[in-house]
Design an enzyme around this catalytic site. Structure first.
Site, PDB file in Angstrom:
ATOM      1  NE  ARG A  39      -2.116   1.196   3.790  1.00 41.44           N
ATOM      2  CZ  ARG A  39      -3.444   1.273   3.759  1.00 41.44           C
ATOM      3  NH1 ARG A  39      -4.172   0.176   3.618  1.00 41.44           N
ATOM      4  NH2 ARG A  39      -4.037   2.445   3.888  1.00 41.44           N
ATOM      5  CB  VAL A  72      -4.975   6.020   1.070  1.00 43.67           C
ATOM      6  CG1 VAL A  72      -4.920   4.507   1.225  1.00 43.67           C
ATOM      7  CG2 VAL A  72      -4.570   6.418  -0.347  1.00 43.67           C
ATOM      8  CB  SER A  73      -9.803   4.492   4.178  1.00 40.88           C
ATOM      9  OG  SER A  73     -10.772   5.285   3.534  1.00 40.88           O
ATOM     10  CB  ALA A  74      -7.217   4.160   8.808  1.00 37.58           C
ATOM     11  CD  GLN A  78      -7.751   0.990   2.876  1.00 38.95           C
ATOM     12  OE1 GLN A  78      -6.735   0.514   3.368  1.00 38.95           O
ATOM     13  NE2 GLN A  78      -7.731   1.687   1.746  1.00 38.95           N
TER      14      GLN A  78
END
Length: 404
Positions: A39, A72-74, A78
């Site tokens: 990521r 970008v979500s934690a 996610q």
């Protein structure tokens, strides 16, 4: 002696272990997906270790006012949504709100026989996602630039739709493009409170199958529906405001005056553990009480004694004309146990605080072990066809919150 550099895989392994510990990643396939996706490549400008912290969302774009509009979500959020989605190999999945890593997790879950379509209204965001997907070699992901309100009909129907931006409504296209029996996972804002809800489609109706507390940047485009703020205290660094989401228009000047008046306290006798979430209590309160916006306060407001609690998301606050009361807790004689109560302000502050406490007690006595049931019906559905409880009317839908 120099420390040996931590490898990307070690960072992923540590992240996954933490996701398991906090209960966000439970299934072996979800664990494997999060162990596989690099990521950090999606945000090369950010320290790699930071991107693998389970509670850290990586902001990728802000607007002219400095408000976060893309992230970008934690990892925890996610993983939580992907668990809710119950994705199986071979499925076709639509992600609304792109970023890159989440689409890769979805692609890992669907496998080579599945297909992921990820879309975003912002060309900068989709360009970033394209670069990430190219660099990581995923072949079963399609990136689209467009308004998520309309979905992606040319690529549907979908087994699953995962929305990664906060939405106040359910777009008709989402239901129409979702297979009957399919799952829609969406961070749905209901009277200022956001929960990521797993819905199952049953004809034109969506029925909840679990929800989790969460925070997301709001959706943009046709479906945009921002909350309004009623500012009660504007001292720099100590601001206090009510987040309004379909609530009655407040008498802001009267409430500003109330906030300057002495506080009164009311206590419920109901106790909670220090780590116990208030998400179910707060949904009960917003179901039972008509005028319950959230009071957001900067930390300086608490430090300077303006209010007794400070939360950027907000604390449930009962408003009644020129008075209001907000939920509060205080330590008890028992270790890590706190009593719930309310702090009131204004001419009727004591009465309003006692009313809030009554509903805390009602939740404790009759619904503490219950979970709310959330359903979504098309706009125009007659009242007599809705379950008893709180009805939230939006442009496209009528959302109901009911309790056993």
């Amino acid at each position: 002696m120099n420390d040996v550099p931590t490898t990307d895989q070690q960072l992923r392994d540590t992240m996954v272990q933490r996701l398991i510990e906090v209960g966000a990643a439970r299934g072996p396939r979800v664990v494997a997906a999060f162990r596989a996706v690099p990521r950090h490549l999606a945000t090369p400008e950010v320290d790699a270790a930071k991107t693998y912290e389970v509670e850290t969302a990586t902001i990728t774009k802000t607007d002219e006012n400095g408000v976060d509009i893309s992230s970008v979500s934690a990892p925890r959020i996610q993983a939580m949504q992907i668990e809710q989605a119950d994705i199986q190999p071979g499925m076709t999945v639509l992600e609304i709100g792109s970023g890159g890593p989440n689409a890769a997790y979805l692609a890992e879950m669907t496998g080579p026989t599945g297909r992921v379509v990820t879309m975003d209204i912002d060309a900068d965001v989709t360009a970033r996602a394209e670069r990430f997907i190219t660099s990581t070699g995923y072949k079963n992901i399609i990136v689209l630039t467009g308004d998520g309100e309309h979905g992606a009909p040319e690529h549907g129907p979908f087994d699953r739709i995962v929305v990664t931006v906060q939405s106040a409504d359910i777009a008709p296209a989402w239901t129409a493009q979702l297979k009957d029996g399919g799952r829609l996972v969406v961070p749905l804002r209901m009277r200022s409170m956001t929960r990521t809800v797993a819905f199952v489609r049953d004809g034109n109706q969506l029925v909840s199958d679990g929800f989790e507390q969460c925070g997301f940047v709001p959706i943009r485009g046709v479906g945009e529906n921002r909350m309004r703020l009623a500012v009660l205290h504007d001292e720099e660094g100590a601001e206090v405001a009510l987040r309004l989401d379909g609530h009655p228009e407040p008498d802001t000047e009267a409430l500003r005056s109330a906030l300057r008046s002495p506080r009164v306290e009311a206590w419920s006798g109901v106790t909670v553990g220090g780590e116990e979430s208030m998400e179910h209590l707060d949904l009960w309160l917003t179901t039972a009480l008509d005028n319950l916006p959230l009071m957001a306060a900067k930390i300086g407001a608490r430090q300077r004694g303006v209010v007794a609690v400070a939360s950027p998301v907000g604390t449930p606050t009962l408003v009644d004309g020129d008075s209001f009361a907000y939920r509060r807790s205080r330590p008890t004689d028992q270790e890590d146990r706190y009593e719930l109560g309310a702090i009131g302000h204004g001419p009727n502050g004591e009465k309003v605080a006692e009313r809030l406490v009554e509903e805390i007690q009602a939740w404790n006595d009759g619904h503490r072990d219950d979970r709310a049931h959330i359903e979504v019906f098309p706009a125009g559905t007659p009242d007599d066809q809705l379950p008893a409880g709180r009805v939230i009317d939006r442009l496209h839908t009528r959302v109901t919150i009911s309790w056993p």
